[in-house]
Design a protein around this motif. Structure first.
Motif, PDB file in Angstrom:
ATOM      1  N   GLY A 183       0.817  -1.210   0.000  1.00  0.00           N
ATOM      2  CA  GLY A 183       0.000   0.000   0.000  1.00  0.00           C
ATOM      3  C   GLY A 183       0.845   1.251   0.000  1.00  0.00           C
ATOM      4  N   SER A 184       1.917   1.247   0.777  1.00  0.00           N
ATOM      5  CA  SER A 184       2.799   2.416   0.833  1.00  0.00           C
ATOM      6  C   SER A 184       3.486   2.658  -0.505  1.00  0.00           C
ATOM      7  N   ALA A 185       3.894   1.564  -1.179  1.00  0.00           N
ATOM      8  CA  ALA A 185       4.510   1.713  -2.500  1.00  0.00           C
ATOM      9  C   ALA A 185       3.492   2.252  -3.505  1.00  0.00           C
ATOM     10  N   LYS A 186       2.264   1.754  -3.443  1.00  0.00           N
ATOM     11  CA  LYS A 186       1.218   2.250  -4.344  1.00  0.00           C
ATOM     12  C   LYS A 186       0.924   3.718  -4.069  1.00  0.00           C
ATOM     13  N   ARG A 187       0.903   4.077  -2.800  1.00  0.00           N
ATOM     14  CA  ARG A 187       0.670   5.477  -2.450  1.00  0.00           C
ATOM     15  C   ARG A 187       1.744   6.362  -3.047  1.00  0.00           C
ATOM     16  N   ASN A 188       3.004   5.908  -3.023  1.00  0.00           N
ATOM     17  CA  ASN A 188       4.086   6.716  -3.565  1.00  0.00           C
ATOM     18  C   ASN A 188       4.060   6.773  -5.089  1.00  0.00           C
ATOM     19  N   MET A 189       3.250   5.915  -5.704  1.00  0.00           N
ATOM     20  CA  MET A 189       3.045   5.965  -7.146  1.00  0.00           C
ATOM     21  C   MET A 189       1.705   6.629  -7.484  1.00  0.00           C
ATOM     22  N   ASP A 190       1.119   7.300  -6.469  1.00  0.00           N
ATOM     23  CA  ASP A 190      -0.138   8.054  -6.618  1.00  0.00           C
ATOM     24  C   ASP A 190      -1.350   7.165  -6.881  1.00  0.00           C
ATOM     25  N   ASP A 191      -1.237   5.887  -6.566  1.00  0.00           N
ATOM     26  CA  ASP A 191      -2.390   4.985  -6.672  1.00  0.00           C
ATOM     27  C   ASP A 191      -3.048   4.922  -5.298  1.00  0.00           C
ATOM     28  N   TYR A 192      -3.814   5.966  -4.962  1.00  0.00           N
ATOM     29  CA  TYR A 192      -4.347   6.086  -3.613  1.00  0.00           C
ATOM     30  C   TYR A 192      -5.440   5.058  -3.332  1.00  0.00           C
ATOM     31  N   ASP A 193      -6.273   4.769  -4.315  1.00  0.00           N
ATOM     32  CA  ASP A 193      -7.316   3.767  -4.110  1.00  0.00           C
ATOM     33  C   ASP A 193      -6.707   2.387  -3.887  1.00  0.00           C
ATOM     34  N   GLY A 194      -5.680   2.065  -4.683  1.00  0.00           N
ATOM     35  CA  GLY A 194      -4.990   0.790  -4.495  1.00  0.00           C
ATOM     36  C   GLY A 194      -4.320   0.719  -3.136  1.00  0.00           C
ATOM     37  N   ALA A 195      -3.739   1.830  -2.698  1.00  0.00           N
ATOM     38  CA  ALA A 195      -3.092   1.872  -1.391  1.00  0.00           C
ATOM     39  C   ALA A 195      -4.098   1.640  -0.278  1.00  0.00           C
ATOM     40  N   ILE A 196      -5.223   2.340  -0.338  1.00  0.00           N
ATOM     41  CA  ILE A 196      -6.250   2.212   0.698  1.00  0.00           C
ATOM     42  C   ILE A 196      -6.784   0.790   0.746  1.00  0.00           C
ATOM     43  N   SER A 197      -6.963   0.171  -0.423  1.00  0.00           N
ATOM     44  CA  SER A 197      -7.421  -1.218  -0.476  1.00  0.00           C
ATOM     45  C   SER A 197      -6.446  -2.143   0.244  1.00  0.00           C
ATOM     46  N   ASP A 198      -5.141  -1.941   0.014  1.00  0.00           N
ATOM     47  CA  ASP A 198      -4.149  -2.786   0.676  1.00  0.00           C
ATOM     48  C   ASP A 198      -4.106  -2.536   2.179  1.00  0.00           C
ATOM     49  N   TYR A 199      -4.240  -1.291   2.585  1.00  0.00           N
ATOM     50  CA  TYR A 199      -4.267  -1.008   4.022  1.00  0.00           C
ATOM     51  C   TYR A 199      -5.472  -1.693   4.675  1.00  0.00           C
ATOM     52  N   ASN A 200      -6.604  -1.691   3.990  1.00  0.00           N
ATOM     53  CA  ASN A 200      -7.789  -2.363   4.535  1.00  0.00           C
ATOM     54  C   ASN A 200      -7.547  -3.869   4.691  1.00  0.00           C
ATOM     55  N   LYS A 201      -6.824  -4.459   3.737  1.00  0.00           N
ATOM     56  CA  LYS A 201      -6.502  -5.882   3.835  1.00  0.00           C
ATOM     57  C   LYS A 201      -5.584  -6.143   5.024  1.00  0.00           C
ATOM     58  N   ALA A 202      -4.606  -5.270   5.221  1.00  0.00           N
ATOM     59  CA  ALA A 202      -3.700  -5.420   6.363  1.00  0.00           C
ATOM     60  C   ALA A 202      -4.470  -5.321   7.670  1.00  0.00           C
ATOM     61  N   ILE A 203      -5.398  -4.369   7.746  1.00  0.00           N
ATOM     62  CA  ILE A 203      -6.192  -4.175   8.965  1.00  0.00           C
ATOM     63  C   ILE A 203      -7.093  -5.373   9.219  1.00  0.00           C
ATOM     64  N   LYS A 204      -7.651  -5.950   8.153  1.00  0.00           N
ATOM     65  CA  LYS A 204      -8.509  -7.124   8.310  1.00  0.00           C
ATOM     66  C   LYS A 204      -7.741  -8.289   8.906  1.00  0.00           C
ATOM     67  N   ILE A 205      -6.472  -8.440   8.480  1.00  0.00           N
ATOM     68  CA  ILE A 205      -5.626  -9.522   8.999  1.00  0.00           C
ATOM     69  C   ILE A 205      -5.205  -9.245  10.429  1.00  0.00           C
ATOM     70  N   ASN A 206      -4.796  -7.999  10.689  1.00  0.00           N
ATOM     71  CA  ASN A 206      -4.307  -7.641  12.023  1.00  0.00           C
ATOM     72  C   ASN A 206      -4.800  -6.241  12.374  1.00  0.00           C
ATOM     73  N   PRO A 207      -5.967  -6.138  13.009  1.00  0.00           N
ATOM     74  CA  PRO A 207      -6.545  -4.821  13.316  1.00  0.00           C
ATOM     75  C   PRO A 207      -5.829  -4.070  14.441  1.00  0.00           C
ATOM     76  N   SER A 208      -4.774  -4.642  14.999  1.00  0.00           N
ATOM     77  CA  SER A 208      -4.078  -3.991  16.120  1.00  0.00           C
ATOM     78  C   SER A 208      -2.887  -3.155  15.674  1.00  0.00           C
ATOM     79  N   LEU A 209      -2.637  -3.034  14.369  1.00  0.00           N
ATOM     80  CA  LEU A 209      -1.477  -2.301  13.868  1.00  0.00           C
ATOM     81  C   LEU A 209      -1.839  -0.831  13.675  1.00  0.00           C
TER      82      LEU A 209
END
Length: 354
Positions: A183-209
């Motif tokens: 997600g961070s790499a996508k964000r740095n390539m201006d793919d904000y929707d892709g980044a947010i999608s990946d962050y949501n996946k990370a949160i789903k796996i581990n909501p304590s981060l």
């Protein structure tokens, strides 16, 4: 003159390299072994027990004793390298992993561990070479791709980083850190929707981060969803009340919404937690400028520069505030300094200086 205020929005990649995740087993000592080998094995087993008890220095001594008795004891070299890594003796650890590779040239894990040492020693090309070699020997290990992705990210090779993090999650679809970092790499390539999608996946796996919520907030802020960004920052701060980076970032979102006093409050709160956080001083200066508190803006820029004498944007912003205080000479001096520090648009200010 067209003034522009600058924010340093700190954005986190997780960078979570794992030093020890193999579990060496105690060697069963046979009576048929020579006396020297039996003694070496006893020392080796003692090293494992000390390592497991986190007595790393004692473990190094045990493994060294075993190697002194049997100089081809490959497991002892490898595990001594692991113990040295835990002691942050990265040079010593890399030497032990090199010896492991000499004795077992096909050891993918030894290449990987040596790569971690090189990364800790800031030797990125050597680290990349070792991660490449580990992958070529064993392309089925997720952590090899993950660590190579981290190096690619740090080298600003975001497309390659995305490829590595993608391979990581194919091999381990519960790898929350890989989703975050992709997600961070996508964000740095201006793919904000892709980044947010990946962050949501990370949160789903581990909501304590908590840092993932911060990162998601930063992507939403870049997308222009300031209210959504504040919601993410709030969640990060609820999880970690002293998370001054998220507090600073929430202030920057409030600034973008025109809530300058709210922004000042957040930057001030961040500075209470970390008084050496130069970015928050610079950010608070820009908010004070918007509130027409030019003297306060100069004071905050002074503090930012005191903490980081090479902080180009703080010089630029101080110059802007000084101009409003009718100090053109001081303003020009600051803009010229900002230019020498690599602030690309400082030239648009210095062109009016005599």
């Amino acid at each position: 003159m067209n003034k522009k205020n600058f924010f340093y929005l700190l954005f986190l990649i997780s960078f979570n390299l794992i030093a020890q995740d193999d579990n060496p087993e105690i060697i069963v000592i046979s009576d048929t072994e020579s006396e020297t080998n039996r003694e070496a094995m006893k020392l080796y087993n003692a090293g494992i027990k000390n390592f497991q008890s986190k007595n790393y220095a004692d473990a190094v001594g045990n493994y060294s004793g075993a190697i002194n008795l049997v100089d081809s004891f490959v497991k002892a070299y490898y595990n001594r390298g692991m113990a040295k890594y835990e002691l942050k003796d990265f040079s010593g650890a890399s030497a032990d992993f090199t010896k492991t590779i000499e004795l077992t040239p096909g050891s993918d894990i030894a290449f990987f561990r040596r790569g971690e040492c090189f990364l800790a020693l800031k030797k990125k090309p050597e680290a990349m070479s070792d991660f490449d070699r580990a992958i070529s020997i064993n392309p089925g290990e997720a952590k090899y791709f993950y660590n190579r992705g981290v190096v690619n990210f740090e080298n600003q090779q975001y497309k390659l980083a995305i490829e590595d993090f993608s391979k990581t999650v194919i091999l381990d679809d519960n790898h929350a850190y890989a989703y975050n970092d992709r997600g961070s790499a996508k964000r740095n390539m201006d793919d904000y929707d892709g980044a947010i999608s990946d962050y949501n996946k990370a949160i789903k796996i581990n909501p304590s981060l908590a840092f993932v919520y911060n990162n998601s907030g930063s992507a939403k802020k870049r997308k222009g969803d300031f209210q959504g960004a504040i919601g993410e920052y709030n969640q990060a701060i609820r999880m970690k009340s002293d998370y001054y980076i998220a507090i600073n970032n929430r202030g920057s979102a409030k600034f973008e919404m025109g809530d300058f006093q709210g922004a000042i409050n957040d930057f001030t709160e961040a500075l209470k937690i970390n008084p050496k956080y130069a970015f928050a001083f610079n950010n608070r200066a820009t908010a004070k400028y918007k509130m027409k508190d030019y003297k306060g803006a100069v004071e905050d820029c002074n503090k930012a520069i005191g903490l980081d004498p090479n902080y180009g944007y703080a010089f630029l912003n101080r110059g802007i505030a000084k101009e409003m205080l009718r100090d053109p000479e001081g303003a020009c001096s600051d803009w010229q300094k900002a230019s020498t520090l690599g602030v690309t648009n400082a030239g648009s200010y210095t062109k009016d200086c005599k």
